[in-house]
Structures are given as structure tokens and as C-alpha cells.
Design a protein around this motif. Sequence first.
Motif, PDB file in Angstrom:
ATOM      1  N   GLU A  68       0.959  -1.359  -0.001  1.00  0.00           N
ATOM      2  CA  GLU A  68       0.184   0.134  -0.028  1.00  0.00           C
ATOM      3  C   GLU A  68       0.939   1.298   0.052  1.00  0.00           C
ATOM      4  OE1 GLU A  68      -2.819   0.062   3.085  1.00  0.00           O
ATOM      5  OE2 GLU A  68      -3.896  -1.723   2.542  1.00  0.00           O
ATOM      6  N   ILE A  69       0.532   2.185  -0.966  1.00  0.00           N
ATOM      7  CA  ILE A  69       1.526   3.320  -1.372  1.00  0.00           C
ATOM      8  C   ILE A  69       0.958   4.374  -0.942  1.00  0.00           C
ATOM      9  CG2 ILE A  69       3.285   4.228  -2.857  1.00  0.00           C
ATOM     10  CD1 ILE A  69       3.276   1.540  -4.398  1.00  0.00           C
ATOM     11  N   ASP A  70       1.428   5.556  -0.236  1.00  0.00           N
ATOM     12  CA  ASP A  70       0.799   6.983  -0.099  1.00  0.00           C
ATOM     13  C   ASP A  70       1.602   7.658  -1.347  1.00  0.00           C
ATOM     14  OD1 ASP A  70      -0.514   6.091   2.176  1.00  0.00           O
ATOM     15  OD2 ASP A  70       0.939   6.887   3.496  1.00  0.00           O
ATOM     16  N   GLU A  71       0.767   8.339  -2.026  1.00  0.00           N
ATOM     17  CA  GLU A  71       1.100   9.094  -3.370  1.00  0.00           C
ATOM     18  C   GLU A  71       2.316   8.577  -4.052  1.00  0.00           C
ATOM     19  OE1 GLU A  71       2.020  13.129  -2.289  1.00  0.00           O
ATOM     20  OE2 GLU A  71       0.892  12.856  -0.536  1.00  0.00           O
ATOM     21  N   PRO A  72       1.515   7.387  -4.664  1.00  0.00           N
ATOM     22  CA  PRO A  72       2.471   6.723  -5.738  1.00  0.00           C
ATOM     23  C   PRO A  72       2.720   7.414  -7.010  1.00  0.00           C
ATOM     24  CG  PRO A  72       0.245   5.766  -5.720  1.00  0.00           C
ATOM     25  CD  PRO A  72       0.605   6.688  -4.730  1.00  0.00           C
ATOM     26  N   ARG A  73       3.741   7.187  -7.634  1.00  0.00           N
ATOM     27  CA  ARG A  73       4.299   7.649  -8.952  1.00  0.00           C
ATOM     28  C   ARG A  73       4.936   6.461  -9.538  1.00  0.00           C
ATOM     29  NH1 ARG A  73       4.002  11.575 -12.516  1.00  0.00           N
ATOM     30  NH2 ARG A  73       5.965  12.042 -13.815  1.00  0.00           N
ATOM     31  N   ILE A  74       4.342   5.859 -10.715  1.00  0.00           N
ATOM     32  CA  ILE A  74       4.754   4.563 -11.313  1.00  0.00           C
ATOM     33  C   ILE A  74       5.140   5.015 -12.729  1.00  0.00           C
ATOM     34  CG2 ILE A  74       4.161   2.194 -11.742  1.00  0.00           C
ATOM     35  CD1 ILE A  74       2.023   2.738  -9.546  1.00  0.00           C
ATOM     36  N   ARG A  75       6.161   4.440 -13.011  1.00  0.00           N
ATOM     37  CA  ARG A  75       6.584   4.621 -14.554  1.00  0.00           C
ATOM     38  C   ARG A  75       6.835   3.152 -15.226  1.00  0.00           C
ATOM     39  NH1 ARG A  75      11.414   7.637 -16.180  1.00  0.00           N
ATOM     40  NH2 ARG A  75      12.454   6.514 -14.762  1.00  0.00           N
ATOM     41  N   SER A  76       6.255   2.817 -16.323  1.00  0.00           N
ATOM     42  CA  SER A  76       6.440   1.614 -16.726  1.00  0.00           C
ATOM     43  C   SER A  76       6.757   1.564 -18.420  1.00  0.00           C
ATOM     44  CB  SER A  76       4.928   0.703 -16.831  1.00  0.00           C
ATOM     45  OG  SER A  76       5.339  -0.445 -17.331  1.00  0.00           O
ATOM     46  N   PHE A  77       7.602   0.734 -18.840  1.00  0.00           N
ATOM     47  CA  PHE A  77       8.206   0.978 -20.083  1.00  0.00           C
ATOM     48  C   PHE A  77       7.919  -0.249 -20.930  1.00  0.00           C
ATOM     49  CE2 PHE A  77      10.892   3.405 -17.054  1.00  0.00           C
ATOM     50  CZ  PHE A  77      11.094   4.277 -17.768  1.00  0.00           C
ATOM     51  N   SER A  78       7.390  -0.160 -21.997  1.00  0.00           N
ATOM     52  CA  SER A  78       6.785  -1.219 -22.994  1.00  0.00           C
ATOM     53  C   SER A  78       7.953  -1.727 -23.682  1.00  0.00           C
ATOM     54  CB  SER A  78       5.777  -1.012 -23.806  1.00  0.00           C
ATOM     55  OG  SER A  78       6.209  -0.203 -24.689  1.00  0.00           O
ATOM     56  N   GLN A  79       8.075  -2.911 -24.239  1.00  0.00           N
ATOM     57  CA  GLN A  79       9.189  -3.269 -25.115  1.00  0.00           C
ATOM     58  C   GLN A  79       9.414  -2.294 -26.300  1.00  0.00           C
ATOM     59  OE1 GLN A  79      10.948  -6.040 -24.744  1.00  0.00           O
ATOM     60  NE2 GLN A  79       9.844  -7.257 -23.370  1.00  0.00           N
ATOM     61  N   GLU A  80       8.464  -1.709 -26.992  1.00  0.00           N
ATOM     62  CA  GLU A  80       8.492  -0.819 -27.967  1.00  0.00           C
ATOM     63  C   GLU A  80       9.057   0.600 -27.377  1.00  0.00           C
ATOM     64  OE1 GLU A  80       5.355  -1.928 -27.476  1.00  0.00           O
ATOM     65  OE2 GLU A  80       5.935  -3.704 -28.336  1.00  0.00           O
ATOM     66  N   GLY A  81       9.229   0.783 -26.258  1.00  0.00           N
ATOM     67  CA  GLY A  81       9.532   2.081 -25.872  1.00  0.00           C
ATOM     68  C   GLY A  81       8.728   3.005 -25.426  1.00  0.00           C
ATOM     69  N   ALA A  82       7.253   2.735 -25.311  1.00  0.00           N
ATOM     70  CA  ALA A  82       6.147   3.497 -24.878  1.00  0.00           C
ATOM     71  C   ALA A  82       6.434   3.534 -23.318  1.00  0.00           C
ATOM     72  CB  ALA A  82       4.942   2.937 -25.376  1.00  0.00           C
ATOM     73  N   VAL A  83       6.174   4.763 -22.859  1.00  0.00           N
ATOM     74  CA  VAL A  83       6.179   5.026 -21.254  1.00  0.00           C
ATOM     75  C   VAL A  83       4.826   5.339 -20.664  1.00  0.00           C
ATOM     76  CG1 VAL A  83       6.969   6.533 -19.584  1.00  0.00           C
ATOM     77  CG2 VAL A  83       8.346   5.909 -21.568  1.00  0.00           C
ATOM     78  N   VAL A  84       4.449   4.555 -19.594  1.00  0.00           N
ATOM     79  CA  VAL A  84       3.148   4.585 -18.939  1.00  0.00           C
ATOM     80  C   VAL A  84       3.509   5.466 -17.676  1.00  0.00           C
ATOM     81  CG1 VAL A  84       1.179   3.483 -18.056  1.00  0.00           C
ATOM     82  CG2 VAL A  84       2.034   2.899 -20.152  1.00  0.00           C
ATOM     83  N   VAL A  85       2.715   6.118 -17.107  1.00  0.00           N
ATOM     84  CA  VAL A  85       3.020   6.807 -16.105  1.00  0.00           C
ATOM     85  C   VAL A  85       1.686   6.812 -15.189  1.00  0.00           C
ATOM     86  CG1 VAL A  85       3.828   9.166 -14.883  1.00  0.00           C
ATOM     87  CG2 VAL A  85       4.909   8.542 -16.965  1.00  0.00           C
TER      88      VAL A  85
END
Length: 189
Positions: A68-85
Motif C-alpha cells: 500500500e503506497i501513499d502518493e505513488p508515482r509509477i513509470r512502466s516501459f513497454s518493449q517498444e519504448g512506450a512510457v506509461v506514468v
Amino acid sequence: MGLLALGTYWLARTTPTFAPSAREAPPTHDPDYFLRGFSVKSFDASGRLKSEIRGIEARHFADTDTLEIDEPRIRSFSQEGAVVVASAKRGISNADGSQVQLIGNAVVTREAPPERRATEAKVEIRGDFLHAFMDQERVISDKPVTLIRGSDVFHGNSLDYDNQKRVLQLVGAVRGTLQPKPPASAPSP
């Protein structure tokens, strides 16, 4: 022979027995560790950064193996280089960070891969609750959401967005505003 049997009987009766081993208590839903001002990164087998989770404070629960996270900020990178925040006031992540429930002012933004940024618009999803499946590039919600794609804006009562299949489903009182594309600029002489 009888004396040996009698001695064995006496020894078996007088030897103290050990109490059965205490069974381990099942884990309770109490945090077993805390993180403050943290950043956790996960990598794939080749060493490429897959995701990063940051937060103000996090609590790990052993019984559900969740964070359980307070004020989470997540970055995820796909194989093609797309960034999800993704960000929110509170988040609940599974052990490997592949699923995150975002609660309170939740925002998930997906940038196109570098080679498609000129032709593919950024997608932003806002709502009070969003369930993000980071590896599958999917976001679902059973609460009202706002979807912004480029300058187009859509609102709905629930959402199922699958970026890999390129399928978006808004349900309920769906409203949308589509903006015309800007005219192509004329080539310079």
C-alpha cells in the motif's frame, strides 16, 4: 527376555515426551515492513528497466503480498519504448508491480513509442479509481472516468481500455468532444 521387555516398557513409560511442535500462526493483515521516501525498480532478464515505483510511504502486507503506497508515482516501459506514468493519492500494488489499483485523483498517461509520437497522440485517463495492468497496457474502472486523447475528451461511467488490442470501451452516460485536426501546413517555397 522378560526382563528386557519389562525394562523397555518401563523406559517407554518414564521417558518424557516432547510437546507437539507449535503450528505457525497464519499471517495477519498487519504491515511487516515500511518504506519511506522510496523508489523500487524492476528489470527484465536482459537488464532493461521494466518499471519504477516511487512513493512517500509504503506498507507491505505479508498475508496478501501487497504494497500500500501513499502518493505513488509509477513509470512502466513497454518493449517498444512506450512510457506509461500512473499517479494517485493512494495505490495498492501486487508483489511485482504488474497490477496497481490507483485510488483518489488517479491519472494514467501513455506516451506513444518514440518512432510513433508524430502520428500517435498521448492518452490520459483520469478518475477516482483506476486499476492499471502495467505489463498488459490495460486500464479498467467501474467508476466515472475522463479520457483525453490529443485534444479529444470523453467521459463515461466505467472504462475498459486495452492498448495492445487497441480497444476502448466506455460504458454508461458517455459524452465526448472531438476536435478537428489542424490543417496541414503548406510546404515552404
